[in-house]
Scaffold this motif. Structure first.
Motif, PDB file in Angstrom:
ATOM      1  N   ARG A  13       6.092 -11.069   3.705  1.00 26.78           N
ATOM      2  CA  ARG A  13       6.163  -9.653   4.059  1.00 26.78           C
ATOM      3  C   ARG A  13       4.989  -8.869   3.464  1.00 26.78           C
ATOM      4  O   ARG A  13       4.473  -7.951   4.093  1.00 26.78           O
ATOM      5  N   VAL A  20      -1.190  -4.902   8.249  1.00 29.36           N
ATOM      6  CA  VAL A  20      -1.001  -3.621   8.951  1.00 29.36           C
ATOM      7  C   VAL A  20      -1.958  -2.571   8.391  1.00 29.36           C
ATOM      8  O   VAL A  20      -2.585  -1.807   9.149  1.00 29.36           O
ATOM      9  N   ARG A  45      -2.665  -9.051  14.297  1.00 28.13           N
ATOM     10  CA  ARG A  45      -1.650  -8.688  15.282  1.00 28.13           C
ATOM     11  C   ARG A  45      -0.378  -9.509  15.148  1.00 28.13           C
ATOM     12  O   ARG A  45       0.602  -9.263  15.851  1.00 28.13           O
ATOM     13  N   VAL A  48       3.279  -7.209  12.848  1.00 26.39           N
ATOM     14  CA  VAL A  48       4.454  -6.501  13.343  1.00 26.39           C
ATOM     15  C   VAL A  48       5.389  -7.433  14.111  1.00 26.39           C
ATOM     16  O   VAL A  48       6.614  -7.374  13.905  1.00 26.39           O
ATOM     17  N   PHE A  51       7.582  -9.135  11.649  1.00 30.01           N
ATOM     18  CA  PHE A  51       8.704  -8.316  11.190  1.00 30.01           C
ATOM     19  C   PHE A  51       9.810  -8.257  12.255  1.00 30.01           C
ATOM     20  O   PHE A  51      10.998  -8.340  11.922  1.00 30.01           O
ATOM     21  N   HIS A 118       2.019   5.032  13.049  1.00 23.63           N
ATOM     22  CA  HIS A 118       2.661   3.780  12.654  1.00 23.63           C
ATOM     23  C   HIS A 118       4.175   3.809  12.808  1.00 23.63           C
ATOM     24  O   HIS A 118       4.829   2.766  12.685  1.00 23.63           O
ATOM     25  N   TYR A 121       7.187   1.761  15.212  1.00 29.89           N
ATOM     26  CA  TYR A 121       7.938   0.550  14.873  1.00 29.89           C
ATOM     27  C   TYR A 121       9.442   0.799  14.894  1.00 29.89           C
ATOM     28  O   TYR A 121      10.215  -0.052  15.377  1.00 29.89           O
ATOM     29  N   ARG A 185       2.819  -1.577  24.261  1.00 27.59           N
ATOM     30  CA  ARG A 185       3.277  -2.123  22.988  1.00 27.59           C
ATOM     31  C   ARG A 185       4.366  -1.187  22.472  1.00 27.59           C
ATOM     32  O   ARG A 185       4.145  -0.280  21.689  1.00 27.59           O
ATOM     33  N   THR A 191       9.139  -5.794  22.067  1.00 29.00           N
ATOM     34  CA  THR A 191      10.082  -6.135  21.003  1.00 29.00           C
ATOM     35  C   THR A 191      11.122  -7.184  21.387  1.00 29.00           C
ATOM     36  O   THR A 191      11.406  -8.087  20.586  1.00 29.00           O
ATOM     37  N   TYR A 276       4.633  -0.076   4.232  1.00 30.65           N
ATOM     38  CA  TYR A 276       4.448   0.238   5.653  1.00 30.65           C
ATOM     39  C   TYR A 276       4.581   1.739   5.909  1.00 30.65           C
ATOM     40  O   TYR A 276       3.748   2.343   6.589  1.00 30.65           O
TER      41      TYR A 276
END
Length: 369
Positions: A13, A20, A45, A48, A51, A118, A121, A185, A191, A276
């Motif tokens: 992580r 990021v 890339r 994310v 995660f 950001h 997400y 994206r 996702t 993040y």
């Protein structure tokens, strides 16, 4: 697979969060533009999607067992975090006058783009989780099929947009979609596939083959690099966050990390969340401090030093805050516990060990490159 054997996820992580930050700071930009592109527009890339896939590893099996009872608490927690992050960046939004847009534009930002660059997400993960729940409920083991199709639609609006732009009817369709969101994206297209990927890998039989998975990861990173360079050479990208080989890379990354069988490091989860969320504020603070102190040449124009300064702020804050937890009244009546230096040193050692999988990964990439 036992939870305690998934410490590789926790440790990666931190490198993922640093990747990021690299995307948003360009650490090699003042040194070599091509190397910076390779790092920030191709290799970073994976961060994310990693995660997303880790969330899917734990969420999707629960969705299969519990359905909506697992979905609702997950989405509620995400929306609470998103709301807190929106409030945190409200001063910067007011300063940049980004809240003066039309009501539709503001709604589009809240639902898809994020109110700061950001923060996309959080709505992406919440929307993706809802889509995955609907897919697994309605299609069962065939849920992956619409998820792949959604990803391909997103791909044609992202790194492979040059193919879309060459066909007028398809280009018109995407131009209509871009009225609703700035990028494909987002939680609708990018996702679901990564959530399902993590969930599918979590349910596979356990195989302790880190060497084999490491080779697969290395080869998939080579393919990702080749695809990214191809996209750049032909100027195909509208935005380069999605690649055809990206799910393959993330899948092998998860398998490799799981096979390492490292003990869990739950403190790193909170650290990376803080890194993040806070790093854009840290970018602003570093740039402001550089201008006030006359250190622009070091902290702004030197991209590597800029990256290190930005990364150091949330890392140090996370270490200190974790050493101060829990902030409970002491038995003798003192309101705050004293700073636990042993805990701080332990956290620093944990952080160094957390960086080791990322360093190993970059060493593999360098050897193959």
């Amino acid at each position: 697979m036992k939870t305690e054997s998934l410490g590789g996820f926790d440790r990666f992580r931190v490198p993922a969060a640093l990747l990021v930050i690299a995307i948003h700071t360009g650490p090699l930009l003042s040194l070599n533009g091509e190397a910076n592109y390779l790092l920030t527009d191709i290799l970073a890339r994976i961060a994310v999607p990693f995660f997303f896939s880790v969330s899917g590893w734990f969420l999707v099996p629960r969705l299969l067992r519990e359905g909506r009872a697992a979905l609702i608490p997950f989405v509620k927690k995400l929306l609470l975090l998103y709301g807190a992050a929106v409030l945190l960046y409200l001063p910067l939004n007011l300063y940049n006058h980004t809240l003066e847009e039309s009501g539709f534009a503001l709604l589009r930002d809240v639902l898809f783009n994020g109110t700061f660059y950001h923060l996309w997400y959080f709505p992406a993960l919440a929307l993706g989780a809802c889509i995955v729940w609907a897919l697994v409920r309605g299609l069962g083991r065939w849920a992956w099929l619409p998820a792949v199709l959604l990803y391909l639609v997103g791909l044609l609006g992202d790194s492979w947009y040059g193919l879309t732009a060459a066909l007028p009817p398809l280009r018109a369709t995407y131009e209509g979609m871009f009225l609703c969101f700035d990028y494909t994206r987002n939680g609708l297209f990018s996702t679901p596939i990564f959530l399902l990927l993590g969930g599918w890998l979590a349910q596979r039989p356990r195989r302790n083959r880190p060497g084999l998975y490491g080779v697969g990861l290395s080869l998939s990173l080579v393919l990702l690099t080749a695809e990214g360079l191809l996209v750049k050479h032909f100027a195909l990208a509208r935005f380069d966050a999605l690649y055809l080989t990206l799910p393959l890379c993330v899948g092998f990354l998860l398998l490799w990390l799981a096979a390492l069988e490292l003990p869990a490091a739950p403190a790193l989860r909170g650290w990376t969340a803080a890194i993040y969320v806070l790093h854009p504020w840290c970018i602003v603070l570093v740039r402001g401090a550089a201008k006030l102190t006359g250190l622009e040449a070091l902290l702004i124009q030197n991209s590597l030093a800029h990256f290190c300064a930005v990364a150091a702020l949330p890392l140090c804050a996370a270490l200190v805050l974790d050493a101060l937890r829990p902030l409970r009244p002491a038995p003798c009546g003192r309101a705050w516990k004293e700073l636990d230096l042993d805990a701080l040193r332990h956290n620093a050692r944990t952080l160094r060990s957390a960086l080791s999988p990322g360093c190993t990964l970059m060493a593999v990439v360098k050897a193959d490159g």
